[in-house]
Design an enzyme around this catalytic site. Structure first.
Site, PDB file in Angstrom:
ATOM      1  N   CYS A  67      68.663  43.208  85.997  1.00  0.00           N
ATOM      2  CA  CYS A  67      68.111  43.198  87.347  1.00  0.00           C
ATOM      3  C   CYS A  67      68.787  44.310  88.136  1.00  0.00           C
ATOM      4  CB  CYS A  67      68.400  41.846  87.998  1.00  0.00           C
ATOM      5  SG  CYS A  67      68.233  41.868  89.777  1.00  0.00           S
ATOM      6  N   CYS A  94      65.114  37.706  92.350  1.00  0.00           N
ATOM      7  CA  CYS A  94      64.986  38.470  93.597  1.00  0.00           C
ATOM      8  C   CYS A  94      63.791  39.413  93.587  1.00  0.00           C
ATOM      9  CB  CYS A  94      66.269  39.255  93.869  1.00  0.00           C
ATOM     10  SG  CYS A  94      66.542  40.564  92.666  1.00  0.00           S
ATOM     11  N   LYS A 113      77.062  13.119  50.226  1.00  0.00           N
ATOM     12  CA  LYS A 113      75.635  12.779  50.277  1.00  0.00           C
ATOM     13  C   LYS A 113      74.854  14.072  50.438  1.00  0.00           C
ATOM     14  CE  LYS A 113      72.358   9.525  52.181  1.00  0.00           C
ATOM     15  NZ  LYS A 113      71.235  10.396  52.457  1.00  0.00           N
ATOM     16  N   ARG A 164      60.755  11.208  44.170  1.00  0.00           N
ATOM     17  CA  ARG A 164      61.071   9.825  44.505  1.00  0.00           C
ATOM     18  C   ARG A 164      59.826   9.056  44.949  1.00  0.00           C
ATOM     19  NH1 ARG A 164      62.252   6.593  48.702  1.00  0.00           N
ATOM     20  NH2 ARG A 164      63.899   5.058  48.348  1.00  0.00           N
TER      21      ARG A 164
HETATM   22  S1  IVH Z   1      72.685   7.177  45.229  1.00  0.00           S
HETATM   23  C1  IVH Z   1      71.144   3.306  44.479  1.00  0.00           C
HETATM   24  N1  IVH Z   1      74.123   9.313  45.702  1.00  0.00           N
HETATM   25  O1  IVH Z   1      70.188   9.606  49.577  1.00  0.00           O
HETATM   26  C2  IVH Z   1      71.651   4.509  45.075  1.00  0.00           C
HETATM   27  N2  IVH Z   1      72.002   9.119  46.732  1.00  0.00           N
HETATM   28  O2  IVH Z   1      69.171   7.015  51.088  1.00  0.00           O
HETATM   29  C3  IVH Z   1      70.610   5.496  45.335  1.00  0.00           C
HETATM   30  N3  IVH Z   1      71.397  11.029  48.116  1.00  0.00           N
HETATM   31  O3  IVH Z   1      67.178   8.815  48.055  1.00  0.00           O
HETATM   32  C4  IVH Z   1      71.025   6.826  45.636  1.00  0.00           C
HETATM   33  N4  IVH Z   1      73.212  12.199  47.742  1.00  0.00           N
HETATM   34  O4  IVH Z   1      68.116  11.100  47.568  1.00  0.00           O
HETATM   35  C5  IVH Z   1      72.977   8.661  45.957  1.00  0.00           C
HETATM   36  N5  IVH Z   1      75.465  11.177  46.008  1.00  0.00           N
HETATM   37  C6  IVH Z   1      74.344  10.513  46.248  1.00  0.00           C
HETATM   38  C7  IVH Z   1      73.341  11.057  47.081  1.00  0.00           C
HETATM   39  C8  IVH Z   1      72.186  10.307  47.307  1.00  0.00           C
HETATM   40  C9  IVH Z   1      72.033  12.163  48.355  1.00  0.00           C
HETATM   41  C10 IVH Z   1      70.082  10.650  48.664  1.00  0.00           C
HETATM   42  C11 IVH Z   1      69.123  10.163  47.608  1.00  0.00           C
HETATM   43  C12 IVH Z   1      68.561   8.873  48.103  1.00  0.00           C
HETATM   44  C13 IVH Z   1      69.033   8.810  49.510  1.00  0.00           C
HETATM   45  C14 IVH Z   1      69.398   7.365  49.796  1.00  0.00           C
END
Ligand code: IVH
Length: 714
Positions: free
Chosen positions: A469, A411, A115, A136
């Site tokens: 000190c 101190c 992620k 987004r």
């Molecule tokens: S999939 C329907 N894959 O996480 C699925 N998101 O809370 C939508 N993000 O807004 C996202 N890495 O910006 C997906 N490998 C990944 C991701 C990812 C980061 C972020 C993305 C999204 C947020 C979701």
């Protein structure tokens, strides 16, 4: 109007393919200067034939600045967000829900991805040509940032032709991010220019995307990974694995850590693997994402409350958090050094509550310039102490800069400001320093005596500046620190003398010097009547003190708190001298011959024994102790690791690092904290960092995974 020549079109193609090799494959095919030459040629042709230029030309990445704010754009298909799982249990119930909804009793495939901690965008390609890039926003409507997106070199302006035909129109969803080392550089440059620093790579990426001037965005080290699709017409994918491989064939950047798992158990394994290599991954990630691989199954599952039922984010515990600075104090350590410490509004970082954070030294204080009321980004990795990585200045009415104290806060004694310098004679012909000196006078004399050489004097700062000190044994904090160290587990290991009790015993005059601790049993009844004490705890304390009176030589050397003499140095000293008496009488020349002991540590030892109050106090202490030295008592005893130099890094379960260290030392090894070509072995546990790379580079033998146990115990 003339038509673009074949040569011009070919040149564009060549530059595009070099961009692909450089930005997508990370594998440049030509040198930077060769690339620059191609680019110059392209610009030259275009300046002579301006009507040939289209927005797909590699020269057209930086466009013009829009007049006002960005236009908004409604995504053709909504950008969803992800539900979170914070532990194994959450993940298992996600899988149970998926299987139940699909009426499947078996395993299903999941596509696993890191992620990315960046900013989500949606890129529209029409027949392979980038036509739009949108943030987004709220998931339904975002901002049209096409001109900024076009400056990002890893985003193709036109997709690469492959055996997979293009979609008529496709919204490629993905994450814009900045690599960790690029982020550090960006902030370093901002600091140098006196500009605002970014709190983290995500903010830097999002901020860079929303610059009105694309020329600014083009200078930011932004990168992109695709992670999904929105609207897609004229193209179908059966599963995500196929979709990502088609993306790659089109030249879209895809994360190389992506993987298919055939069951939820494999997903858990993936989570653990990614978490343990998190430090080595060059960009920030905050968890992993699991998605049902088959698109048909995804469609059957649908979505709920703006999140798909077919995907979940399994998050890592947060390691970074933003909080507020309540105060900056100066704490006095046992050596008298004043350390700036930030008092924070308590914040949870990676599962631990943090309310104090050391700023280490004056340099760090000046670099960060934290002030009361400012925001601070606190980072904690594993079991490492929290570090303040950034300060976010309060928007209005910022407090005054922290003043460096002139008096000890404990101190009220004067403080000394120290700065250690070193001088070297630099040979301008050889272009290197040929001799080092600890005073400028010696350096000047040397240059004068060697006037036939072309020498100049270079000044190097050895240390960060410190404040000390001067109250010495009169300063309550220094005294308290000295005894806290003396009784600590790695030192004399006396139980029952916590901070409060020690402070009371010092204030009431029971403890003035080390030997007084061994006299406490004379005052048993007085102690029993004191607050926080009772019969049982006094009994335990006295037993613990008695036990500590038989002590290994190195522990005693470590316990007395000579500046710069840590546990390892103490072991080296004990090994070398074999008795406390011999150590006490050591001369500077003897000391600097011992491994790991330089002139700096040697002079601290000499200074310590020069002080008459230390000599008297040690003499009394010796009368209370029985010193043992197992290694010297039995010199015949050749141990398993005798003569071996071993370094340890990472987490070695189920033992603690100290336990491993002690085990090695008791078997004759010399344990070092750094790696050099003298190192025989590196024991590398989980999350091993840069030491592992260094060991590999130096050809040091590495003991890893299952080997560790047998190496230590067989
Ligand atoms: S999939 C329907 N894959 O996480 C699925 N998101 O809370 C939508 N993000 O807004 C996202 N890495 O910006 C997906 N490998 C990944 C991701 C990812 C980061 C972020 C993305 C999204 C947020 C979701």
């Amino acid at each position: 109007m003339s038509k673009p020549t074949q040569n011009y079109i070919l040149l564009q193609e060549t530059i595009r393919s070099h961009d692909y090799n450089y930005y997508i494959l990370d594998d440049p095919s030509i040198s930077d200067s060769e690339y620059d030459n191609l680019f110059t040629e392209l610009k030259k042709i275009e300046s002579e034939n301006p009507n040939w230029i289209t927005s797909q030309s590699p020269s057209q990445r930086v466009g013009i600045k829009p007049e006002s704010d960005f236009a908004t754009f409604k995504h053709l298909k909504q950008m969803l967000s992800l539900a979170n799982a914070f532990n194994e249990e959450d993940l298992i119930s996600f899988n149970d829900r998926v299987l139940k909804n699909l009426d499947i009793s078996d395993h299903i495939e999941y596509f696993c991805e890191p992620k990315m901690d960046g900013a989500a965008v949606s890129l529209s390609y029409e027949n392979g040509i980038l036509i739009r890039g949108v943030t987004r926003g709220d998931g339904t409507i975002g901002e049209d940032i096409t001109s900024n997106i076009r400056t990002i070199r890893s985003i193709p302006l036109t997709l690469k032709k492959s055996k997979h035909s293009f979609a008529d129109l496709i919204e490629v969803r993905g994450e814009i991010f900045i690599k960790k080392h690029e982020f550090e550089l960006l902030n370093q440059q901002a600091r140098e220019k006196g500009e605002k620093v970014f709190a983290n790579p995500r903010n830097a990426a999002a901020g860079s995307l929303r610059q009105l001037d694309p020329a600014i965005t083009s200078e930011r080290p932004l990168a992109f990974f695709a992670h999904g699709i929105g609207l897609c017409s004229g193209k179908e994918f059966t599963n995500l694995q196929e979709m990502f491989s088609v993306f790659s064939s089109w030249g879209l950047p895809v994360n190389k850590f992506n993987k298919v798992a055939t069951s939820i158990k494999e997903c858990l394994k993936y989570f653990q693997e990614v978490e343990s290599s998190r430090k080595k991954i060059p960009f920030e990630i905050d968890g992993v994402v699991f998605k049902v691989n088959q698109i048909a199954l995804q469609n059957m599952l649908g979505e709920i409350a703006r999140s798909p039922r077919w995907a979940i984010a399994h998050k890592f515990p947060a390691e970074e958090a933003l909080t507020e600075i309540k105060n900056i104090e100066f704490q006095v350590g046992r050596t008298g050094i004043l350390t700036p410490v930030a008092k924070l509004k308590t914040v949870n970082v990676g599962g631990v509550n943090v309310s104090n954070c050391t700023l280490h030294n004056i340099d760090e204080l000046k670099r960060l310039d934290p002030r009361v009321g400012d925001g601070a980004v606190i980072k904690r990795a594993g079991d490492v102490i929290p570090k303040m990585i950034n300060v976010i200045p309060k928007k209005s009415k910022r407090s005054l800069q922290v003043q460096i104290p002139r008096k000890c806060p404990s101190c009220d004694s004067e403080v000394a400001f120290g700065l250690q310098l070193e001088w070297s004679a630099f040979d301008r012909v050889k272009s290197k320093a040929i001799k080092k000196f600890s005073s400028i006078y010696e350096a000047e004399k040397y240059v004068k005596d060697n006037s036939s050489l072309d020498l100049e004097i270079l000044e190097t700062r050895l240390d960060t500046p410190f404040i000390k000190c001067l109250g010495d044994n009169e300063c309550p904090e220094i005294i308290q620190g000295k005894f806290t160290h003396f009784v600590s587990r790695k030192a004399m290991d006396i139980d029952g003398l916590g901070q409060e009790i020690l402070s009371t015993l010092i204030k009431q005059g029971f403890i003035r010097e080390f030997a007084d601790i061994y006299m406490l049993k004379k005052y048993r009844s007085e102690l029993e009547s004191m607050e926080r004490f009772g019969k049982k705890s006094v009994e335990n304390l006295i037993n613990s003190i008695d036990r500590s009176a038989t002590v290994e030589l190195y522990k005693l050397i470590f316990s007395i708190g000579i500046e710069e003499v840590g546990e390892t140095t103490a072991r080296n000293l004990a090994d070398h001298f074999g008795s406390f008496n011999a150590f006490q009488l050591a001369k500077f020349e003897d000391l600097i011959l011992i491994s790991d002991i330089g002139p700096r540590v040697a002079s601290k030892i000499i200074d310590y024994f020069k002080k008459s109050e230390n000599q008297i106090s040690l003499q009394k202490l010796m009368g209370c102790l029985k010193i043992i030295d197992p290694a010297h008592n039995d010199p015949q005893n050749i141990m398993k690791f005798s003569g071996q130099q071993i370094a340890i890094t990472g987490k070695i379960e189920p033992m603690s690092r100290d336990e491993v260290k002690n085990l090695l030392i008791t078997q004759g090894a010399k344990v070092t904290s750094s790696i050099s070509n003298k190192t025989d072995y590196l024991i590398a546990g989980e999350n091993a960092g840069s030491k592992l790379d260094k060991a590999e580079a130096l050809g040091v033998k590495i003991i890893q995974n299952e080997e560790i146990n047998s190496f230590l115990n067989d």
